[in-house]
Design an enzyme around this catalytic site. Structure first.
Site, PDB file in Angstrom:
ATOM      1  N   HIS A 107       1.401   4.948  -2.808  1.00  9.32           N
ATOM      2  CA  HIS A 107       0.928   5.666  -4.001  1.00  9.32           C
ATOM      3  C   HIS A 107       2.114   6.362  -4.662  1.00  9.32           C
ATOM      4  O   HIS A 107       2.869   7.064  -3.971  1.00  9.32           O
ATOM      5  CB  HIS A 107      -0.090   6.754  -3.622  1.00  9.32           C
TER       6      HIS A 107
ATOM      7  N   GLU B 176     -10.672   4.292   6.429  1.00 13.41           N
ATOM      8  CA  GLU B 176      -9.767   5.412   6.752  1.00 13.41           C
ATOM      9  C   GLU B 176     -10.664   6.652   6.860  1.00 13.41           C
ATOM     10  O   GLU B 176     -10.932   7.146   7.948  1.00 13.41           O
ATOM     11  CB  GLU B 176      -8.718   5.605   5.654  1.00 13.41           C
TER      12      GLU B 176
ATOM     13  N   ASP C  65       2.008   4.252   2.502  1.00 14.53           N
ATOM     14  CA  ASP C  65       0.967   5.088   1.888  1.00 14.53           C
ATOM     15  C   ASP C  65       1.558   6.127   0.931  1.00 14.53           C
ATOM     16  O   ASP C  65       1.587   5.894  -0.272  1.00 14.53           O
ATOM     17  CB  ASP C  65       0.087   5.751   2.954  1.00 14.53           C
TER      18      ASP C  65
ATOM     19  N   GLY D 133      -9.153   7.866  -2.515  1.00 15.90           N
ATOM     20  CA  GLY D 133      -9.879   9.131  -2.416  1.00 15.90           C
ATOM     21  C   GLY D 133     -10.618   9.235  -1.094  1.00 15.90           C
ATOM     22  O   GLY D 133     -10.380   8.469  -0.163  1.00 15.90           O
TER      23      GLY D 133
ATOM     24  N   HIS E 272      -9.470   1.202  -0.889  1.00 21.96           N
ATOM     25  CA  HIS E 272      -9.316   2.066   0.287  1.00 21.96           C
ATOM     26  C   HIS E 272     -10.652   2.109   1.040  1.00 21.96           C
ATOM     27  O   HIS E 272     -11.680   2.498   0.466  1.00 21.96           O
ATOM     28  CB  HIS E 272      -8.968   3.494  -0.125  1.00 21.96           C
TER      29      HIS E 272
ATOM     30  N   HIS F 248       0.848  -1.196   0.000  1.00 25.70           N
ATOM     31  CA  HIS F 248       0.000   0.000   0.000  1.00 25.70           C
ATOM     32  C   HIS F 248       0.885   1.249   0.000  1.00 25.70           C
ATOM     33  O   HIS F 248       1.343   1.707   1.051  1.00 25.70           O
ATOM     34  CB  HIS F 248      -0.925  -0.017   1.221  1.00 25.70           C
TER      35      HIS F 248
HETATM   36  N1  ADE Z   1      -4.538   8.844  -2.167  1.00 26.29           N
HETATM   37  C1  ADE Z   1      -3.287   8.986  -1.735  1.00 26.29           C
HETATM   38  N2  ADE Z   1      -3.212   8.768  -0.409  1.00 26.29           N
HETATM   39  C2  ADE Z   1      -4.475   8.484   0.013  1.00 26.29           C
HETATM   40  C3  ADE Z   1      -5.058   8.172   1.252  1.00 26.29           C
HETATM   41  N3  ADE Z   1      -4.341   8.099   2.377  1.00 26.29           N
HETATM   42  N4  ADE Z   1      -6.395   7.950   1.305  1.00 26.29           N
HETATM   43  C4  ADE Z   1      -7.134   8.026   0.195  1.00 26.29           C
HETATM   44  N5  ADE Z   1      -6.638   8.307  -1.005  1.00 26.29           N
HETATM   45  C5  ADE Z   1      -5.306   8.534  -1.108  1.00 26.29           C
HETATM   46 ZN    ZN Z   2      -3.494   4.914   0.395  1.00 25.60          ZN
END
Ligand code: ADE
Ligand code: ZN
Length: 336
Positions: A23, A203, A281, A171, A200, A21
């Site tokens: 990005h 969160e 992340d 998102g 996702h 996980h």
């Molecule tokens: N895009 C990049 N980081 C994110 C996160 N923590 N939560 C949702 N979308 C993301």
């Molecule tokens: Zn993420």
């Protein structure tokens, strides 16, 4: 708290592990962004000394649009993906699934195949230089429409790019509301065509988002998922079905999901039997390294070497790596 000696970072770096996980949008170096903004005469969103101060997830996602908007050439994309693989090697990570969300990259709208090729070029060069293999999870944004989602799924299925292993969604669920039903068809099409599914949830949503990820989107893996802890029956479901959670402690602190690491549920989820892995992340923008995450958690939660081995095991098992890569990492883990 168990009486366990904190492990030296060298020992954690040597731990064979995967990242499942992260990005690419979160891997920009702030100095590079500043330089690109100056060259393009694009204003900075705030002064450089406060550039990486984010007022929560919505503000952070906004920043990603700005940062990715500066990455308009194939070289910049290839450098970004190469740099991520280099970062993995520095932290002793043997493989990663990395997320990229096309909505953040305006220069590439309507050119998904070119965009994937550019990231692939950087990742291929990295592998040729002996750096770890990385696969791509191409992501929807929670605020997209169901038509746009189905279109992305169909495009990925038609492309069949060997670098792309999964459809993802990220998102802000708090801004979008309950959107599981809206994306069910896109995830169904992706799954039917052999793509993996990573979602996702838990969160910016609570446990209900995690439940929708499982029941409506067929998630093979949940990104974050930490707020499942608020619903014991859901935790039991995650344990029972062995659905892995890609947990990112520093991100959750930086974006305000939890106020302190002591309050973070990673250890409670692990003890309940959930398949938990540790991840970064958005490593550069949120100031997280994988070795740092392992070190922080092992110190705060008193994890033993066996606990760390089990977490690394989860990261390898939860990854979408090939059987060969999993076998190689598993052998290395057995020798750690
Ligand atoms: N895009 C990049 N980081 C994110 C996160 N923590 N939560 C949702 N979308 C993301
Ligand atoms: Zn993420």
């Amino acid at each position: 708290m168990p009486n366990v000696q904190p492990l030296h970072v060298d020992r954690l770096r040597a731990l064979p592990k995967a990242e499942v996980h992260a990005h690419l949008e979160g891997c920009f170096e702030p100095g590079v962004l500043e330089q690109w903004a100056r060259q393009a005469r694009v204003p900075m969103p705030r002064p450089r000394e406060r550039l990486l101060e984010f007022a929560g997830l919505a503000d952070f996602l906004h920043f990603l649009d700005w940062a990715c908007g500066l990455a308009s050439t194939r070289e910049r994309l290839a450098e970004l993906s190469y740099g991520y693989s280099k970062r993995l090697a520095d932290g002793g990570v043997g493989y990663a699934d990395v997320i990229v969300n096309p909505t953040h990259w305006p220069a590439w709208h309507g050119r998904l195949a070119d965009m994937i090729d550019a990231f692939d070029a950087g990742l291929t060069a990295a592998e040729q230089d002996g750096l770890p293999p990385v696969s791509l999870c191409v992501s929807l944004l929670r605020t997209q429409s169901s038509d746009a989602a189905a279109e992305l799924a169909d495009t990925l299925v038609a492309l069949r790019h060997p670098r792309v292993v999964a459809l993802s969604i990220d998102g802000n669920e708090a801004a979008a509301g309950r959107t599981g039903p809206r994306f069910a068809e896109a995830f169904r099409r992706a799954g039917a065509a052999g793509l993996r599914r990573t979602v996702h949830a838990g969160e910016s949503s609570g446990p209900e988002g995690v439940r929708d990820a499982i029941e409506l989107l067929g998630a093979d893996r949940i990104d974050h998922g930490v707020r499942a802890i608020e619903d014991p029956e859901l935790v039991a479901l995650l344990v029972d079905r062995r659905i892995p959670l890609g947990v990112c402690p520093t991100s959750n602190l930086a974006l305000g999901v939890y106020a302190s690491i002591e309050e973070h549920p990673i250890d409670r989820l692990r003890r309940a039997g959930a398949v938990v892995s540790i991840n970064t992340d958005d490593p550069v923008l949120l100031g997280a390294s994988l070795v740092g995450e392992y070190a922080l958690c092992s110190k705060v939660f008193g994890w033993s070497e066996d606990d760390l081995r089990a977490l690394a095991r989860n990261s390898i098992d939860a990854s979408f790596a090939s059987a060969d890569v999993k076998e190689r990492l598993s052998l290395a883990l057995a020798r750690w």
